[in-house]
Design an enzyme around this catalytic site. Sequence first.
Site, PDB file in Angstrom:
ATOM      1  N   TYR A 287      -3.859   0.978  15.721  1.00 23.49           N
ATOM      2  CA  TYR A 287      -2.593   0.915  16.453  1.00 23.49           C
ATOM      3  C   TYR A 287      -2.821   0.663  17.948  1.00 23.49           C
ATOM      4  CZ  TYR A 287      -0.097   2.876  12.414  1.00 23.49           C
ATOM      5  OH  TYR A 287       0.452   3.080  11.175  1.00 23.49           O
TER       6      TYR A 287
ATOM      7  N   GLU B  40      -6.851   8.353   7.117  1.00 23.38           N
ATOM      8  CA  GLU B  40      -6.977   8.907   8.470  1.00 23.38           C
ATOM      9  C   GLU B  40      -7.488  10.342   8.519  1.00 23.38           C
ATOM     10  OE1 GLU B  40      -3.850   8.296  11.237  1.00 23.38           O
ATOM     11  OE2 GLU B  40      -3.796   6.131  10.926  1.00 23.38           O
TER      12      GLU B  40
ATOM     13  N   GLU C 285      -3.430  -0.232   8.282  1.00 27.49           N
ATOM     14  CA  GLU C 285      -2.169   0.046   8.982  1.00 27.49           C
ATOM     15  C   GLU C 285      -2.211  -0.558  10.374  1.00 27.49           C
ATOM     16  OE1 GLU C 285      -0.875   4.160   9.270  1.00 27.49           O
ATOM     17  OE2 GLU C 285      -1.392   4.495   7.160  1.00 27.49           O
TER      18      GLU C 285
ATOM     19  N   HIS D 197      -2.769  10.963   1.358  1.00 23.16           N
ATOM     20  CA  HIS D 197      -2.137  10.711   2.651  1.00 23.16           C
ATOM     21  C   HIS D 197      -1.500  12.034   3.107  1.00 23.16           C
ATOM     22  CE1 HIS D 197      -0.611   7.233   5.281  1.00 23.16           C
ATOM     23  NE2 HIS D 197      -0.225   8.334   5.897  1.00 23.16           N
TER      24      HIS D 197
ATOM     25  N   ARG E  13       0.860  -1.192   0.000  1.00 25.62           N
ATOM     26  CA  ARG E  13       0.000   0.000   0.000  1.00 25.62           C
ATOM     27  C   ARG E  13       0.896   1.242   0.000  1.00 25.62           C
ATOM     28  NH1 ARG E  13      -2.651   2.803   4.878  1.00 25.62           N
ATOM     29  NH2 ARG E  13      -3.813   4.393   3.782  1.00 25.62           N
TER      30      ARG E  13
ATOM     31  N   ASN F 199      -7.169   1.671  10.121  1.00 31.22           N
ATOM     32  CA  ASN F 199      -5.818   1.784  10.677  1.00 31.22           C
ATOM     33  C   ASN F 199      -5.954   1.608  12.187  1.00 31.22           C
ATOM     34  OD1 ASN F 199      -5.219   2.531   8.085  1.00 31.22           O
ATOM     35  ND2 ASN F 199      -4.276   4.487   8.600  1.00 31.22           N
TER      36      ASN F 199
HETATM   37  C1  BG6 Z   1      -0.590   6.740  11.076  1.00 32.07           C
HETATM   38  C2  BG6 Z   1      -0.320   7.388   9.739  1.00 32.07           C
HETATM   39  O1  BG6 Z   1      -1.346   7.631  11.820  1.00 32.07           O
HETATM   40  O2  BG6 Z   1       0.462   6.405  11.897  1.00 32.07           O
HETATM   41  C3  BG6 Z   1       1.107   7.219   9.259  1.00 32.07           C
HETATM   42  O3  BG6 Z   1      -1.231   6.998   8.740  1.00 32.07           O
HETATM   43  C4  BG6 Z   1       2.033   7.489  10.413  1.00 32.07           C
HETATM   44  O4  BG6 Z   1       1.337   8.092   8.185  1.00 32.07           O
HETATM   45  C5  BG6 Z   1       1.814   6.454  11.525  1.00 32.07           C
HETATM   46  O5  BG6 Z   1       3.353   7.479   9.983  1.00 32.07           O
HETATM   47  C6  BG6 Z   1       2.650   6.759  12.764  1.00 32.07           C
HETATM   48  O6  BG6 Z   1       2.262   7.975  13.309  1.00 32.07           O
HETATM   49  P1  BG6 Z   1       3.243   9.049  13.961  1.00 32.07           P
HETATM   50  O7  BG6 Z   1       2.385  10.218  14.274  1.00 32.07           O
HETATM   51  O8  BG6 Z   1       3.829   8.447  15.179  1.00 32.07           O
HETATM   52  O9  BG6 Z   1       4.274   9.394  12.937  1.00 32.07           O
END
Ligand code: BG6
Length: 489
Positions: A335, A205, A394, A159, A115, A333
């Site tokens: 995390y 995002e 992501e 993006h 991607r 996405n």
């Molecule tokens: C996501 C984004 O929020 O997280 C990415 O889509 C980004 O582009 C990644 O690199 C990590 O976030 P950050 O804010 O720690 O650089």
Amino acid sequence: MALNFSRRLLAKLAGLSALGLAMPAAAAERKGKPAQDRFVPAAFPKAFVWGTATSSYQIEGAVNEDGRGPSIWDTFSHTAGKIADHSNGDRANEHYHRYREDVQLIKRLGARAYRFSIAWPRVFPDGTGTPNPKGLDFYNRLIDQLLANGIEPYATLYHWDLPQALEDRAGGWRSSDTSKAFGDYAGHVAARISDRVKNIFTINEAGRFLNFGYGWGIDAPGLKLPAAELNQARHNVVLGHGLAVQAIRAAARKGTRVGPAENIAACVPAFATPEHIRATEMATRELNAGLLGVMLEGKYTDGFLEYAGKDAPKFTAEELKIIGAKNDFVGLNIYAPQFYIAASDKKPGWAVLPFPSSFPHMNSEWLHIGPEVIYWAPKIAAKIWNIDTIYISENGTSSEDKLRDDGKVYDLDRISFLRNYLAQLQRATSEGVPVKGYFLWSLMDNFEWIFGYEKRFGLYHVDFQTQVRTPKLSTEFFRDVVARNAIGP
Ligand code: BG6
């Protein structure tokens, strides 16, 4: 004794097989059973898509080459005090010139999908008007290189690198002119890549760049808009998504699939009882109502409009229809758990629990470790919005990622993070949650926005002086997961 023990064990295994029970994989292999018939305890569904992800401004560099126009991130990163290490994306990973080498990095992982994002200001340096053919030439070269190496391209159209011209001329996402310009750009690109690119993500995002860039002044373009204007900007972004879906459907080859890549406000039940799960479903719907919710429902919830009050966005029924057009998939996405939710006796029937400061996190402070989020968020999203195809567009983590004297990076914390998250994702797919693929952020270390090059999320370490890419230990972990399509044992 040892001999007796192994004899007993053998006898037991023989007994099990006589009863028709599963044998350990090694024994099955010895009996010559084909690999796909062996019982793998934590397998992902067949045809599960494994990939990695990157974005244009974070890796390409070459910001002044082949007619690219400036983006809001060029302006922002060149503004004193905005980026932690005072860096910018001028050079980044020099991917614009090193893409062939980088495709080989993907290939070595065995992952068959990638991607990447297309920089709008390369294609339309002015945001609208005359296209710059050299901009798309680069992505055509990249796409061809990926396909020649057996890697399926998944393109993202936005993006965060908005053409600066649109910010200057129209006020960026504060104006629906930008939504329209995005639709036109999406159609232009789709007409030219959909002979080879079958999956297109519209906007990455929205929840992040709107809050950080237009609400809190932390990301480009660095604005702190009042609530009403911020809600209008949100509306213009989802309208841009809808117009892009429409334009792609009109311009692309038949069979091209499209959807958003959104950082869902990810809610986790405080504990998994039916009442807390129900509360978490309600909270997920309300906390996502301004972006993902309206994209998937074609309407703002009553709760959202009531909460926004006089600051609610202005919109028409026609716009809602465009925004709510059916997607072919939804990218999430994911995390970190953003909200732990509990049922409540008080209205609206759910409550967000406060985060203790002692909650563990990875090398980025915001990245709380809660692997269960990648089980709950897609499961709940699929249920409340009736989604049939989800990609984890992501997931990944930063790590200290020190290159040791022996030339290696022992990113054991990343491996531990991935192992735990992927185990929870497998738990979801094994229950039928329709997650069809996973894109790890990121293929290689890159320009991490306001953190500059201080945070490293890559599977490959990058020395930003020499541009040497070095595989971290996690490449071996990921390669193994991809090869077996399974996590564990
Ligand atoms: C996501 C984004 O929020 O997280 C990415 O889509 C980004 O582009 C990644 O690199 C990590 O976030 P950050 O804010 O720690 O650089």
